[in-house]
Design an enzyme around this catalytic site. Structure first.
Site, PDB file in Angstrom:
ATOM      1  N   GLU A   1       0.933  -1.301  -0.086  1.00 17.27           N
ATOM      2  CA  GLU A   1       0.015  -0.112   0.028  1.00 17.27           C
ATOM      3  C   GLU A   1       0.794   1.265  -0.065  1.00 17.27           C
ATOM      4  OE1 GLU A   1      -3.099  -0.042  -0.502  1.00 17.27           O
ATOM      5  OE2 GLU A   1      -3.205  -2.350  -0.328  1.00 17.27           O
TER       6      GLU A   1
ATOM      7  N   GLU B   1     -10.540  -2.158   0.532  1.00 15.00           N
ATOM      8  CA  GLU B   1     -10.151  -2.078  -0.874  1.00 15.00           C
ATOM      9  C   GLU B   1      -9.741  -3.738  -1.521  1.00 15.00           C
ATOM     10  OE1 GLU B   1      -7.459   0.985  -1.720  1.00 15.00           O
ATOM     11  OE2 GLU B   1      -8.695   2.594  -1.674  1.00 15.00           O
TER      12      GLU B   1
ATOM     13  N   GLU C   1      -6.095   4.702   7.457  1.00  9.75           N
ATOM     14  CA  GLU C   1      -5.566   4.039   6.006  1.00  9.75           C
ATOM     15  C   GLU C   1      -5.502   2.511   6.027  1.00  9.75           C
ATOM     16  OE1 GLU C   1      -4.758   3.918   2.474  1.00  9.75           O
ATOM     17  OE2 GLU C   1      -4.920   5.907   3.243  1.00  9.75           O
TER      18      GLU C   1
END
Length: 128
Positions: free
Chosen positions: A32, A80, A73
């Site tokens: 990420e 996601e 996050e």
């Protein structure tokens, strides 16, 4: 009914949970880019927080906002990843879920900026 995927509890569960959490952090760092950028920002701003802070409460507030961004996050990245595991094709609900996760990250970043600017402004104002 008891799920075979649920943990049994006890000290072994704590060690396994820690290992799973470490694997999650490692995966976020490897996969990420946004998490890496925010982690870098947190690492840079952490010593600044110690330097700026006049009280323990102020220090915890500044550091807490940095942790808040990272946690947000991580949750967005988890959303996601699950969405991409379901399908990489466009789906309106998956798109909405990803957008909502992104909005959560944006709000955490905006909150962090406001807190930091307020603390810095307070320091500057008190020196005048």
């Amino acid at each position: 009914m008891h799920s075979t995927y649920k943990s049994k509890g006890g000290l072994a569960r704590i060690f396994k949970a820690f290992r799973y959490s470490a694997q999650g952090l490692s995966a976020a760092i490897r996969h990420e880019a946004a998490f890496r950028q925010e982690l870098f920002l947190a690492l840079v701003l952490t010593p600044v927080a110690f330097w700026l802070s006049r009280t323990a409460g102020e220090l915890l507030l500044l550091l807490g906002t940095l942790v808040f961004v990272l946690v947000t996050e991580l949750l967005n990245s988890a959303i996601e990843a699950i969405a991409d595991a379901v399908t990489i094709e466009h789906h309106p609900l998956i798109g909405r879920a990803k957008d909502i996760g992104s909005a959560a990250v944006l709000l955490s970043l905006l909150f962090t900026a406001v807190v930091w600017l307020t603390v810095i402004g307070s320091i500057v104002f008190n020196r005048l």
